[in-house]
Scaffold this motif. Structure first.
Motif, PDB file in Angstrom:
ATOM      1  N   GLY A  57      -3.574   1.957   4.418  1.00  0.00           N
ATOM      2  CA  GLY A  57      -3.694   2.799   5.611  1.00  0.00           C
ATOM      3  C   GLY A  57      -4.370   4.110   5.252  1.00  0.00           C
ATOM      4  N   GLU A  58      -4.584   4.960   6.253  1.00  0.00           N
ATOM      5  CA  GLU A  58      -5.219   6.262   6.011  1.00  0.00           C
ATOM      6  C   GLU A  58      -4.474   7.061   4.956  1.00  0.00           C
ATOM      7  OE1 GLU A  58      -6.017   8.724   9.389  1.00  0.00           O
ATOM      8  OE2 GLU A  58      -6.896   7.061  10.506  1.00  0.00           O
ATOM      9  N   ASP A  59      -3.152   6.949   4.963  1.00  0.00           N
ATOM     10  CA  ASP A  59      -2.327   7.702   4.016  1.00  0.00           C
ATOM     11  C   ASP A  59      -2.001   6.875   2.768  1.00  0.00           C
ATOM     12  OD1 ASP A  59      -0.692   5.851   5.197  1.00  0.00           O
ATOM     13  OD2 ASP A  59       0.882   7.267   5.737  1.00  0.00           O
ATOM     14  N   ASN A  60      -2.767   5.799   2.549  1.00  0.00           N
ATOM     15  CA  ASN A  60      -2.570   4.904   1.400  1.00  0.00           C
ATOM     16  C   ASN A  60      -1.187   4.253   1.416  1.00  0.00           C
ATOM     17  OD1 ASN A  60      -3.933   3.704  -0.745  1.00  0.00           O
ATOM     18  ND2 ASN A  60      -2.928   5.015  -2.237  1.00  0.00           N
ATOM     19  N   SER A  61      -0.671   3.981   2.625  1.00  0.00           N
ATOM     20  CA  SER A  61       0.684   3.451   2.770  1.00  0.00           C
ATOM     21  C   SER A  61       0.769   1.933   2.734  1.00  0.00           C
ATOM     22  CB  SER A  61       1.286   3.944   4.086  1.00  0.00           C
ATOM     23  OG  SER A  61       0.518   3.452   5.173  1.00  0.00           O
ATOM     24  N   PHE A  62      -0.340   1.236   2.877  1.00  0.00           N
ATOM     25  CA  PHE A  62      -0.359  -0.228   2.898  1.00  0.00           C
ATOM     26  C   PHE A  62       0.623  -0.785   3.929  1.00  0.00           C
ATOM     27  CE2 PHE A  62      -1.981   0.899  -1.236  1.00  0.00           C
ATOM     28  CZ  PHE A  62      -3.071   0.064  -1.388  1.00  0.00           C
ATOM     29  N   PRO A  63       0.309  -0.623   5.221  1.00  0.00           N
ATOM     30  CA  PRO A  63       1.216  -1.122   6.255  1.00  0.00           C
ATOM     31  C   PRO A  63       1.381  -2.638   6.194  1.00  0.00           C
ATOM     32  CG  PRO A  63      -0.852  -0.345   7.212  1.00  0.00           C
ATOM     33  CD  PRO A  63      -0.895  -0.002   5.760  1.00  0.00           C
ATOM     34  N   ALA A  64       2.568  -3.079   6.569  1.00  0.00           N
ATOM     35  CA  ALA A  64       2.864  -4.516   6.611  1.00  0.00           C
ATOM     36  C   ALA A  64       2.073  -5.154   7.749  1.00  0.00           C
ATOM     37  CB  ALA A  64       4.358  -4.742   6.826  1.00  0.00           C
ATOM     38  N   ALA A  65       1.781  -6.434   7.607  1.00  0.00           N
ATOM     39  CA  ALA A  65       1.078  -7.193   8.648  1.00  0.00           C
ATOM     40  C   ALA A  65       2.117  -7.645   9.674  1.00  0.00           C
ATOM     41  CB  ALA A  65       0.339  -8.374   8.035  1.00  0.00           C
ATOM     42  N   VAL A  66       2.555  -6.720  10.514  1.00  0.00           N
ATOM     43  CA  VAL A  66       3.645  -6.954  11.471  1.00  0.00           C
ATOM     44  C   VAL A  66       3.138  -7.747  12.670  1.00  0.00           C
ATOM     45  CG1 VAL A  66       5.341  -5.856  12.983  1.00  0.00           C
ATOM     46  CG2 VAL A  66       4.827  -4.854  10.746  1.00  0.00           C
ATOM     47  N   VAL A  67       3.869  -8.796  13.028  1.00  0.00           N
ATOM     48  CA  VAL A  67       3.560  -9.606  14.204  1.00  0.00           C
ATOM     49  C   VAL A  67       4.451  -9.180  15.374  1.00  0.00           C
ATOM     50  CG1 VAL A  67       3.511 -11.963  15.141  1.00  0.00           C
ATOM     51  CG2 VAL A  67       2.818 -11.544  12.772  1.00  0.00           C
ATOM     52  N   VAL A  68       5.746  -9.024  15.106  1.00  0.00           N
ATOM     53  CA  VAL A  68       6.700  -8.565  16.109  1.00  0.00           C
ATOM     54  C   VAL A  68       7.559  -7.495  15.451  1.00  0.00           C
ATOM     55  CG1 VAL A  68       8.644  -9.205  17.589  1.00  0.00           C
ATOM     56  CG2 VAL A  68       6.761 -10.823  17.253  1.00  0.00           C
ATOM     57  N   GLY A  69       7.746  -6.375  16.116  1.00  0.00           N
ATOM     58  CA  GLY A  69       8.512  -5.275  15.556  1.00  0.00           C
ATOM     59  C   GLY A  69       7.594  -4.111  15.225  1.00  0.00           C
ATOM     60  N   SER A  70       8.101  -3.192  14.422  1.00  0.00           N
ATOM     61  CA  SER A  70       7.313  -2.016  14.054  1.00  0.00           C
ATOM     62  C   SER A  70       7.311  -1.844  12.540  1.00  0.00           C
ATOM     63  CB  SER A  70       7.909  -0.768  14.721  1.00  0.00           C
ATOM     64  OG  SER A  70       9.193  -0.505  14.179  1.00  0.00           O
ATOM     65  N   GLN A  71       6.438  -0.997  12.049  1.00  0.00           N
ATOM     66  CA  GLN A  71       6.354  -0.738  10.606  1.00  0.00           C
ATOM     67  C   GLN A  71       7.708  -0.302  10.041  1.00  0.00           C
ATOM     68  OE1 GLN A  71       3.911  -1.240   8.278  1.00  0.00           O
ATOM     69  NE2 GLN A  71       2.879  -2.274   9.955  1.00  0.00           N
ATOM     70  N   GLU A  72       8.434   0.486  10.790  1.00  0.00           N
ATOM     71  CA  GLU A  72       9.730   0.984  10.327  1.00  0.00           C
ATOM     72  C   GLU A  72      10.728  -0.138  10.054  1.00  0.00           C
ATOM     73  OE1 GLU A  72       8.212   2.219  13.225  1.00  0.00           O
ATOM     74  OE2 GLU A  72       7.293   3.822  12.052  1.00  0.00           O
ATOM     75  N   ASP A  73      10.546  -1.275  10.720  1.00  0.00           N
ATOM     76  CA  ASP A  73      11.434  -2.421  10.513  1.00  0.00           C
ATOM     77  C   ASP A  73      11.184  -3.095   9.163  1.00  0.00           C
ATOM     78  OD1 ASP A  73      12.470  -2.093  13.107  1.00  0.00           O
ATOM     79  OD2 ASP A  73      10.992  -3.463  13.972  1.00  0.00           O
ATOM     80  N   PHE A  74      10.044  -2.827   8.555  1.00  0.00           N
ATOM     81  CA  PHE A  74       9.636  -3.527   7.338  1.00  0.00           C
ATOM     82  C   PHE A  74       9.333  -2.536   6.221  1.00  0.00           C
ATOM     83  CE2 PHE A  74       8.747  -6.155  10.992  1.00  0.00           C
ATOM     84  CZ  PHE A  74       9.385  -7.329  10.642  1.00  0.00           C
ATOM     85  N   SER A  75      10.325  -1.757   5.852  1.00  0.00           N
ATOM     86  CA  SER A  75      10.135  -0.752   4.808  1.00  0.00           C
ATOM     87  C   SER A  75      10.179  -1.364   3.406  1.00  0.00           C
ATOM     88  CB  SER A  75      11.209   0.335   4.922  1.00  0.00           C
ATOM     89  OG  SER A  75      12.490  -0.245   4.759  1.00  0.00           O
ATOM     90  N   TYR A  76      10.668  -2.567   3.275  1.00  0.00           N
ATOM     91  CA  TYR A  76      10.752  -3.232   1.974  1.00  0.00           C
ATOM     92  C   TYR A  76       9.464  -4.012   1.701  1.00  0.00           C
ATOM     93  CZ  TYR A  76      12.307  -6.719   5.340  1.00  0.00           C
ATOM     94  OH  TYR A  76      12.384  -7.534   6.437  1.00  0.00           O
ATOM     95  N   ASP A  77       9.254  -4.355   0.440  1.00  0.00           N
ATOM     96  CA  ASP A  77       8.042  -5.062   0.026  1.00  0.00           C
ATOM     97  C   ASP A  77       8.306  -6.483  -0.429  1.00  0.00           C
ATOM     98  OD1 ASP A  77       5.728  -2.973  -0.051  1.00  0.00           O
ATOM     99  OD2 ASP A  77       7.503  -1.936  -0.799  1.00  0.00           O
ATOM    100  N   CYS A  78       9.536  -6.770  -0.817  1.00  0.00           N
ATOM    101  CA  CYS A  78       9.853  -8.094  -1.342  1.00  0.00           C
ATOM    102  C   CYS A  78      11.263  -8.487  -0.927  1.00  0.00           C
ATOM    103  CB  CYS A  78       9.754  -8.080  -2.867  1.00  0.00           C
ATOM    104  SG  CYS A  78      10.080  -9.671  -3.642  1.00  0.00           S
ATOM    105  N   ILE A  79      11.387  -9.729  -0.500  1.00  0.00           N
ATOM    106  CA  ILE A  79      12.697 -10.315  -0.229  1.00  0.00           C
ATOM    107  C   ILE A  79      12.939 -11.317  -1.350  1.00  0.00           C
ATOM    108  CG2 ILE A  79      14.113 -11.667   1.367  1.00  0.00           C
ATOM    109  CD1 ILE A  79      12.061 -10.788   3.567  1.00  0.00           C
ATOM    110  N   THR A  80      13.996 -11.102  -2.088  1.00  0.00           N
ATOM    111  CA  THR A  80      14.329 -11.983  -3.199  1.00  0.00           C
ATOM    112  C   THR A  80      15.585 -12.765  -2.844  1.00  0.00           C
ATOM    113  OG1 THR A  80      13.382 -10.450  -4.798  1.00  0.00           O
ATOM    114  CG2 THR A  80      14.950 -12.060  -5.646  1.00  0.00           C
ATOM    115  N   GLU A  81      15.513 -14.074  -2.992  1.00  0.00           N
ATOM    116  CA  GLU A  81      16.678 -14.930  -2.777  1.00  0.00           C
ATOM    117  C   GLU A  81      17.110 -15.475  -4.126  1.00  0.00           C
ATOM    118  OE1 GLU A  81      17.533 -19.304  -1.013  1.00  0.00           O
ATOM    119  OE2 GLU A  81      16.531 -17.923   0.377  1.00  0.00           O
ATOM    120  N   VAL A  82      18.331 -15.139  -4.526  1.00  0.00           N
ATOM    121  CA  VAL A  82      18.871 -15.668  -5.778  1.00  0.00           C
ATOM    122  C   VAL A  82      19.978 -16.658  -5.444  1.00  0.00           C
ATOM    123  CG1 VAL A  82      18.240 -13.799  -7.347  1.00  0.00           C
ATOM    124  CG2 VAL A  82      20.318 -13.609  -6.025  1.00  0.00           C
TER     125      VAL A  82
END
Length: 132
Positions: A57-82
């Motif tokens: 992004g302009e601020d080098n934030s790398f926004p998530a490719a959101v389909v439904v919801g907002s950027q604030e909903d996706f503040s994490y970068d990885c979901i790990t299932e152990v």
């Protein structure tokens, strides 16, 4: 019965999504595996799913490719299932991870790429999958 947890990891400020993924895959996972790799304590599986953040992004934030919801909903970068054999194996793994000498090494590595204040974890209940 398998015992599962989800971990939500957020990259440290100033780290690109590619740098985050590279460190997680090539440094962190092997480190944790080597330090807590006793029979019966390692997860059966350790699945990592990275959010798509294709363009800076302009601020080098790398926004998530959101389909439904907002950027604030996706503040994490990885979901790990152990997945562990059972709850006892899960507890043994995390007890090992918290042992003096091991905890400090893993914490120091996480400091390099993770935002520990945004890290979240939750135990999963029933998992139901429908295959089409």
């Amino acid at each position: 019965m398998p015992f599962k947890a989800l971990l939500f990891a957020t990259r440290k400020a100033g780290i690109t999504p590619t740098e985050f993924k590279t460190h997680y895959e090539t440094v962190h996972v092997p480190l944790v595996q080597s330090l807590s790799g006793e029979p019966g304590t390692l997860p059966i599986s350790h699945k990592r799913t990275y959010l798509a953040r294709p363009v800076a992004g302009e601020d080098n934030s790398f926004p998530a490719a959101v389909v439904v919801g907002s950027q604030e909903d996706f503040s994490y970068d990885c979901i790990t299932e152990v997945t562990f054999e059972d709850e006892g194996a899960f507890k043994a793994f995390f007890a090992k991870r918290m042992e003096p000498g091991i905890k400090e090494v893993i914490d120091a590595d996480e400091e390099k790429f993770l935002d520990s204040k945004k890290f979240k974890a939750v135990i999963l209940g029933d998992v139901v999958e429908t295959v089409f």
